[in-house]
Design a protein around this motif. Structure first.
Motif, PDB file in Angstrom:
ATOM      1  N   SER A 116       0.832  -1.187   0.000  1.00 22.24           N
ATOM      2  CA  SER A 116       0.000   0.000   0.000  1.00 22.24           C
ATOM      3  C   SER A 116       0.870   1.240   0.000  1.00 22.24           C
ATOM      4  O   SER A 116       2.036   1.206   0.340  1.00 22.24           O
ATOM      5  N   GLY A 117       0.270   2.386  -0.359  1.00 24.20           N
ATOM      6  CA  GLY A 117       0.982   3.649  -0.331  1.00 24.20           C
ATOM      7  C   GLY A 117       1.268   4.117   1.084  1.00 24.20           C
ATOM      8  O   GLY A 117       2.160   4.922   1.306  1.00 24.20           O
ATOM      9  N   LEU A 118       0.508   3.643   2.059  1.00 26.84           N
ATOM     10  CA  LEU A 118       0.745   4.011   3.449  1.00 26.84           C
ATOM     11  C   LEU A 118       1.908   3.207   4.002  1.00 26.84           C
ATOM     12  O   LEU A 118       2.119   2.065   3.634  1.00 26.84           O
ATOM     13  N   SER A 119       2.633   3.821   4.908  1.00 25.87           N
ATOM     14  CA  SER A 119       3.708   3.084   5.561  1.00 25.87           C
ATOM     15  C   SER A 119       3.106   2.041   6.493  1.00 25.87           C
ATOM     16  O   SER A 119       1.945   2.140   6.904  1.00 25.87           O
ATOM     17  N   GLY A 120       3.904   1.056   6.863  1.00 23.85           N
ATOM     18  CA  GLY A 120       3.437   0.038   7.800  1.00 23.85           C
ATOM     19  C   GLY A 120       3.035   0.653   9.127  1.00 23.85           C
ATOM     20  O   GLY A 120       2.043   0.251   9.736  1.00 23.85           O
ATOM     21  N   LEU A 121       3.793   1.658   9.586  1.00 28.16           N
ATOM     22  CA  LEU A 121       3.458   2.310  10.839  1.00 28.16           C
ATOM     23  C   LEU A 121       2.130   3.050  10.731  1.00 28.16           C
ATOM     24  O   LEU A 121       1.300   2.974  11.646  1.00 28.16           O
ATOM     25  N   ALA A 122       1.882   3.721   9.626  1.00 29.29           N
ATOM     26  CA  ALA A 122       0.603   4.426   9.435  1.00 29.29           C
ATOM     27  C   ALA A 122      -0.556   3.433   9.416  1.00 29.29           C
ATOM     28  O   ALA A 122      -1.613   3.687  10.019  1.00 29.29           O
ATOM     29  N   ARG A 123      -0.381   2.293   8.768  1.00 30.90           N
ATOM     30  CA  ARG A 123      -1.440   1.268   8.742  1.00 30.90           C
ATOM     31  C   ARG A 123      -1.655   0.688  10.141  1.00 30.90           C
ATOM     32  O   ARG A 123      -2.786   0.458  10.556  1.00 30.90           O
ATOM     33  N   ARG A 161      -1.530   4.015  20.690  1.00 28.97           N
ATOM     34  CA  ARG A 161      -1.408   4.520  19.322  1.00 28.97           C
ATOM     35  C   ARG A 161      -2.120   5.859  19.224  1.00 28.97           C
ATOM     36  O   ARG A 161      -3.050   6.105  19.980  1.00 28.97           O
ATOM     37  N   PRO A 162      -1.758   6.713  18.328  1.00 21.00           N
ATOM     38  CA  PRO A 162      -0.772   6.539  17.254  1.00 21.00           C
ATOM     39  C   PRO A 162       0.649   6.853  17.731  1.00 21.00           C
ATOM     40  O   PRO A 162       0.852   7.650  18.640  1.00 21.00           O
ATOM     41  N   TYR A 163       1.594   6.200  17.077  1.00 14.95           N
ATOM     42  CA  TYR A 163       3.005   6.436  17.343  1.00 14.95           C
ATOM     43  C   TYR A 163       3.571   7.275  16.206  1.00 14.95           C
ATOM     44  O   TYR A 163       3.352   6.948  15.033  1.00 14.95           O
ATOM     45  N   PRO A 164       4.310   8.328  16.535  1.00 14.02           N
ATOM     46  CA  PRO A 164       4.832   9.197  15.472  1.00 14.02           C
ATOM     47  C   PRO A 164       5.961   8.559  14.659  1.00 14.02           C
ATOM     48  O   PRO A 164       6.150   8.886  13.492  1.00 14.02           O
ATOM     49  N   THR A 165       6.704   7.649  15.295  1.00  9.46           N
ATOM     50  CA  THR A 165       7.836   7.011  14.619  1.00  9.46           C
ATOM     51  C   THR A 165       7.946   5.556  15.086  1.00  9.46           C
ATOM     52  O   THR A 165       7.396   5.188  16.128  1.00  9.46           O
ATOM     53  N   LEU A 166       8.684   4.786  14.329  1.00  8.80           N
ATOM     54  CA  LEU A 166       8.959   3.412  14.738  1.00  8.80           C
ATOM     55  C   LEU A 166       9.725   3.396  16.057  1.00  8.80           C
ATOM     56  O   LEU A 166       9.456   2.560  16.918  1.00  8.80           O
ATOM     57  N   ASP A 167      10.653   4.326  16.236  1.00  8.04           N
ATOM     58  CA  ASP A 167      11.402   4.386  17.494  1.00  8.04           C
ATOM     59  C   ASP A 167      10.477   4.610  18.691  1.00  8.04           C
ATOM     60  O   ASP A 167      10.688   4.027  19.757  1.00  8.04           O
ATOM     61  N   LEU A 194       8.769   1.309  19.381  1.00 12.64           N
ATOM     62  CA  LEU A 194       9.692   0.373  20.017  1.00 12.64           C
ATOM     63  C   LEU A 194       9.957   0.755  21.476  1.00 12.64           C
ATOM     64  O   LEU A 194      10.074  -0.121  22.335  1.00 12.64           O
ATOM     65  N   ALA A 195      10.032   2.045  21.758  1.00 11.70           N
ATOM     66  CA  ALA A 195      10.223   2.489  23.142  1.00 11.70           C
ATOM     67  C   ALA A 195       9.010   2.107  23.987  1.00 11.70           C
ATOM     68  O   ALA A 195       9.162   1.648  25.131  1.00 11.70           O
ATOM     69  N   ALA A 196       7.815   2.252  23.434  1.00 12.12           N
ATOM     70  CA  ALA A 196       6.602   1.861  24.158  1.00 12.12           C
ATOM     71  C   ALA A 196       6.569   0.349  24.372  1.00 12.12           C
ATOM     72  O   ALA A 196       6.162  -0.125  25.437  1.00 12.12           O
TER      73      ALA A 196
END
Length: 179
Positions: A25-32, A62-68, A71-73
């Motif tokens: 998809s056009g959305l990133s995995g994090l956005a999905r 959620r939502p998380y602004p970044t993968l980091d 991962l911290a959560a």
């Protein structure tokens, strides 16, 4: 990159076996992940760490602004696992099989070491092999089992909890990238 061991129940993984799949998809995995219904996010999270409380907690923030940030959560939720939560997560782990190309003697040695560990501690051996070259994984697992077999139960639970957190991070990173 090959998956770390052990695998979640129902998923056959081998030491040194490649994994794959990527989102289309056009959305990133994090956005999905952020936009998914809670039950879908929790299902993905349970594939990373088998504690329902952990999955619910990470999904709820959620939502998380970044993968980091995600991962911290996940790390924070992992450090807060109760004894029952850790037992639940460890009960859902299964030890990975040696790669089918491994020599028969190595497969036998691994099976015997895993059986001794599970008999002594009541759960599958968990170890993160993130960054370990495929050709060194079997030796690393065998050495890890041998070194940890002499631990007291409580000492081993602390080590297993840390390895589980590391596995969850690796699995979560891969799951988000593939989504």
């Amino acid at each position: 990159m090959p998956p770390a061991i052990p695998a979640q129940q129902g998923t056959a993984r081998h030491l040194g076996a490649p994994s794959g799949a990527s989102g289309t998809s056009g959305l990133s995995g994090l956005a999905r992940f952020n936009a998914a219904p809670a039950s879908v996010a929790q299902h993905l999270l349970l594939d990373c760490c088998g504690s329902r409380r952990w999955a619910e907690r990470v999904a709820a923030h959620r939502p998380y602004p970044t993968l980091d940030a995600l991962l911290a959560a996940a790390d924070e939720a992992g450090y807060d696992l109760s004894g029952a939560d850790l037992a639940e997560a460890l009960s859902r782990e299964t030890a990975a099989l040696p790669h089918p190309d491994a020599p028969p003697a190595a497969r036998t040695a691994l099976r015997a070491a895993l059986a001794a560990y599970e008999s002594g501690f009541g759960h599958a051996f968990v170890i993160s092999l993130d960054g370990v070259p495929a050709g060194e994984r079997l030796d690393r697992v065998l050495a890890g089992i041998r070194s940890r077999l002499g631990n007291e139960r409580e000492e081993e639970r602390v080590i297993a909890a840390e390895e589980l957190r590391r596995l969850a991070r690796t699995r979560l990173t891969r799951s988000i990238a593939a989504w």
